[in-house]
Motif scaffolding. Structure first.
Motif, PDB file in Angstrom:
ATOM      1  N   UNK A  25      30.609  45.526  47.527  1.00 56.04           N
ATOM      2  CA  UNK A  25      31.966  45.890  47.108  1.00 56.04           C
ATOM      3  C   UNK A  25      32.967  44.811  47.484  1.00 56.04           C
ATOM      4  N   UNK A  26      32.742  44.189  48.661  1.00 51.27           N
ATOM      5  CA  UNK A  26      33.659  43.138  49.075  1.00 51.27           C
ATOM      6  C   UNK A  26      33.568  41.936  48.142  1.00 51.27           C
ATOM      7  N   UNK A  27      32.353  41.640  47.629  1.00 50.79           N
ATOM      8  CA  UNK A  27      32.213  40.556  46.663  1.00 50.79           C
ATOM      9  C   UNK A  27      32.955  40.904  45.377  1.00 50.79           C
ATOM     10  N   UNK A  28      32.812  42.174  44.925  1.00 42.35           N
ATOM     11  CA  UNK A  28      33.534  42.592  43.728  1.00 42.35           C
ATOM     12  C   UNK A  28      35.041  42.518  43.905  1.00 42.35           C
ATOM     13  N   UNK A  29      35.524  42.909  45.109  1.00 44.47           N
ATOM     14  CA  UNK A  29      36.958  42.813  45.378  1.00 44.47           C
ATOM     15  C   UNK A  29      37.411  41.354  45.399  1.00 44.47           C
ATOM     16  N   UNK A  30      36.579  40.489  45.962  1.00 47.66           N
ATOM     17  CA  UNK A  30      36.927  39.068  45.986  1.00 47.66           C
ATOM     18  C   UNK A  30      36.999  38.501  44.570  1.00 47.66           C
ATOM     19  N   UNK A  31      36.050  38.902  43.701  1.00 48.68           N
ATOM     20  CA  UNK A  31      36.084  38.448  42.311  1.00 48.68           C
ATOM     21  C   UNK A  31      37.336  38.969  41.617  1.00 48.68           C
ATOM     22  N   UNK A  32      37.713  40.224  41.889  1.00 44.98           N
ATOM     23  CA  UNK A  32      38.914  40.799  41.284  1.00 44.98           C
ATOM     24  C   UNK A  32      40.164  40.035  41.731  1.00 44.98           C
ATOM     25  N   UNK A  33      40.234  39.733  43.030  1.00 39.52           N
ATOM     26  CA  UNK A  33      41.379  38.961  43.529  1.00 39.52           C
ATOM     27  C   UNK A  33      41.418  37.574  42.894  1.00 39.52           C
ATOM     28  N   UNK A  34      40.223  36.970  42.700  1.00 41.13           N
ATOM     29  CA  UNK A  34      40.170  35.668  42.052  1.00 41.13           C
ATOM     30  C   UNK A  34      40.656  35.750  40.605  1.00 41.13           C
ATOM     31  N   UNK A  35      40.296  36.824  39.892  1.00 42.83           N
ATOM     32  CA  UNK A  35      40.766  37.007  38.514  1.00 42.83           C
ATOM     33  C   UNK A  35      42.286  37.118  38.468  1.00 42.83           C
ATOM     34  N   UNK A  36      42.857  37.900  39.401  1.00 42.97           N
ATOM     35  CA  UNK A  36      44.314  38.047  39.441  1.00 42.97           C
ATOM     36  C   UNK A  36      44.996  36.720  39.798  1.00 42.97           C
ATOM     37  N   UNK A  37      44.405  35.992  40.776  1.00 38.82           N
ATOM     38  CA  UNK A  37      44.986  34.717  41.158  1.00 38.82           C
ATOM     39  C   UNK A  37      44.915  33.687  40.048  1.00 38.82           C
ATOM     40  N   UNK A  38      43.783  33.633  39.328  1.00 37.64           N
ATOM     41  CA  UNK A  38      43.654  32.697  38.223  1.00 37.64           C
ATOM     42  C   UNK A  38      44.637  33.045  37.106  1.00 37.64           C
ATOM     43  N   UNK A  39      44.816  34.327  36.836  1.00 37.11           N
ATOM     44  CA  UNK A  39      45.780  34.749  35.814  1.00 37.11           C
ATOM     45  C   UNK A  39      47.192  34.338  36.208  1.00 37.11           C
ATOM     46  N   UNK A  40      47.530  34.549  37.478  1.00 38.29           N
ATOM     47  CA  UNK A  40      48.868  34.154  37.949  1.00 38.29           C
ATOM     48  C   UNK A  40      49.067  32.653  37.825  1.00 38.29           C
ATOM     49  N   UNK A  41      48.038  31.870  38.162  1.00 38.11           N
ATOM     50  CA  UNK A  41      48.140  30.420  38.097  1.00 38.11           C
ATOM     51  C   UNK A  41      48.335  29.939  36.658  1.00 38.11           C
ATOM     52  N   UNK A  42      47.551  30.497  35.727  1.00 34.43           N
ATOM     53  CA  UNK A  42      47.661  30.081  34.321  1.00 34.43           C
ATOM     54  C   UNK A  42      49.029  30.439  33.763  1.00 34.43           C
ATOM     55  N   UNK A  43      49.509  31.639  34.043  1.00 40.14           N
ATOM     56  CA  UNK A  43      50.818  32.061  33.535  1.00 40.14           C
ATOM     57  C   UNK A  43      51.931  31.224  34.160  1.00 40.14           C
ATOM     58  N   UNK A  44      51.796  30.856  35.432  1.00 40.51           N
ATOM     59  CA  UNK A  44      52.810  30.026  36.086  1.00 40.51           C
ATOM     60  C   UNK A  44      52.897  28.651  35.428  1.00 40.51           C
ATOM     61  N   UNK A  45      51.731  28.056  35.142  1.00 43.03           N
ATOM     62  CA  UNK A  45      51.726  26.742  34.500  1.00 43.03           C
ATOM     63  C   UNK A  45      52.325  26.825  33.102  1.00 43.03           C
TER      64      UNK A  45
END
Length: 422
Positions: A25-45
């Motif tokens: 579950x912690x790996x899944x949560x880490x992947x979810x956080x990575x998805x949110x962070x990547x989305x934030x980074x792309x939208x910021x750029x």
């Protein structure tokens, strides 16, 4: 329906709750956080590099309050949900995340589109709260596995409208579909309207009518699609259309005439945005032409909302239809005995020096009347900017005439009355 797309049942929810702190579950949560962070980074750029308005639907006023962030996060979450099982990891965390992201997307999309389409409407906040409650409530029902049972209970509550049988589930789903379709229609129409009004390839009136027709067609298609999704037979609209035609013929003919007149005005371009007009003793500049009425703004700031039918059926004085030049005049008297033939060229030259007075056609002076107190001279002059008013330029012309006559010691006669006492 596959096991990956159906709602979570109670056993899966219990297992997910028990395994939240497990390594999987912690790996899944880490992947979810990575998805949110990547989305934030792309939208910021993209937010820094792409030119857009501050209240953009995709970007919003900040990075995460637009529609693009939940769209990217949802796409990445769906991708991770399909990939994780191939590595022996459970995608149960994403069964919680996907409904939440869908709800967030629905809320952001609805709020941003309505704010852009109706920026001054007080209904935006009410619709925002309603959509938020519906979106979050639906996601909770989906995650807890109550949604299928809830929909079956709503489907059991039905009633008839004529010969058509409609359930409460049909109404709710139809209302939800109507909101989604109308929001999309408003978004697309607002984008098309903004592009049309910014483009300079055609006349502004033609761009305005194209934008109005586009919005009307998109809303009509969206309404028909929403009615079809609600289970309403569209063939019944034939009777409704006949009744509506009778209503227009009896009581709504003036309203229909205003709408038709609006499209006629925009199509034939007899009146255009920016023209100086006089309608029913009200003079001003046309600031906007709607499908039902025309807005005329006077030079003193007052605005008149004139029905389009009046603009078609009544006399309208348009100072800018073929030529924006306007002829103005002022009157001055000089004493008898004045050398008028010598004075007239000097008046023409002095009036021509006034900044707003045109040189071609230039000013002219005529001896109009032999008045009781003196010789009456009428001074004619042209201006090309009537939208800036007539009082200021007439005052400048009168001051120029007064300075000339004072400099030449020419008397401006006035009636004198003598009161005698017995």
């Amino acid at each position: 329906m596959s096991s990956n797309s159906k709602p979570i049942d109670f056993q899966e929810l219990h297992a997910l709750t028990a395994a939240l702190f497990s390594p999987t579950a912690l790996v899944g949560l880490a992947v979810l956080v990575a998805c949110l962070g990547l989305s934030w980074l792309v939208v910021s750029v993209l937010n820094r590099r792409v030119a857009h308005r501050p209240a953009s639907v995709l970007f919003g006023r900040h990075v995460v309050d637009g529609a693009l962030f939940p769209v990217l996060a949802l796409l990445l979450a769906l991708l991770a949900k399909q990939v994780l099982p191939h590595f022996g990891l459970s995608p149960a965390v994403f069964k919680l995340a996907v409904p939440v992201l869908v709800s967030l997307l629905a809320i952001r999309m609805t709020v941003r589109v309505l704010s852009a389409a109706m920026p001054t409407s007080g209904l935006v906040k009410l619709i925002e709260r309603t959509v938020s409650w519906m979106a979050w409530g639906g996601s909770i029902l989906w995650v807890t596995g109550v949604l299928p049972w809830f929909l079956e209970e709503l489907d059991a509550i039905d009633f008839k409208v004529g010969v058509t049988k409609i359930s409460l589930r049909n109404l709710i789903e139809g209302s939800f579909t109507a909101v989604v379709v109308l929001v999309l229609a408003l978004w697309v129409s607002s984008v098309i309207e903004a592009r049309l009004l910014r483009g300079g390839g055609m006349d502004l009136s033609l761009r305005k009518i194209a934008a109005n027709i586009t919005r009307a067609l998109l809303l009509l298609v969206g309404l028909l699609f929403a009615l079809s999704a609600a289970g309403i037979d569209l063939t019944a609209l034939g009777v409704l259309g006949g009744a509506l035609g009778v209503g227009i013929g009896l009581g709504l003919q003036r309203l229909a005439a205003n709408y038709v007149s609006g499209f006629v005005i925009l199509a034939e371009r007899s009146l255009r945005i920016g023209d100086m007009v006089r309608v029913d003793n009200f003079e001003g500049r046309i600031s906007d032409i709607k499908t039902r009425y025309t807005v005329i703004r006077a030079l003193n700031g007052r605005e008149a909302v004139v029905p389009n039918e009046m603009m078609i059926t009544q006399r309208v004085e348009n100072s800018s239809l073929a030529d924006p030049k306007v002829l103005l005049s002022t009157v001055v008297q000089v004493a008898y005995g004045t050398d008028v033939e010598d004075l007239i060229p000097k008046l023409v030259a002095r009036v021509g020096e006034v900044p707003r007075v045109l040189g071609e056609p230039g000013p002219s002076v005529q001896l109009s009347t032999f008045a009781a107190d003196g010789l009456e001279l009428t001074v004619f002059f042209w201006i090309a900017d009537p939208e800036n008013g007539q009082g200021g330029v007439r005052s400048d012309v009168n001051l120029a005439i007064l300075r000339l006559l004072n400099g030449l010691n020419i008397e401006i006669p006035f009636p004198q009355r003598v009161v005698r006492q017995a």
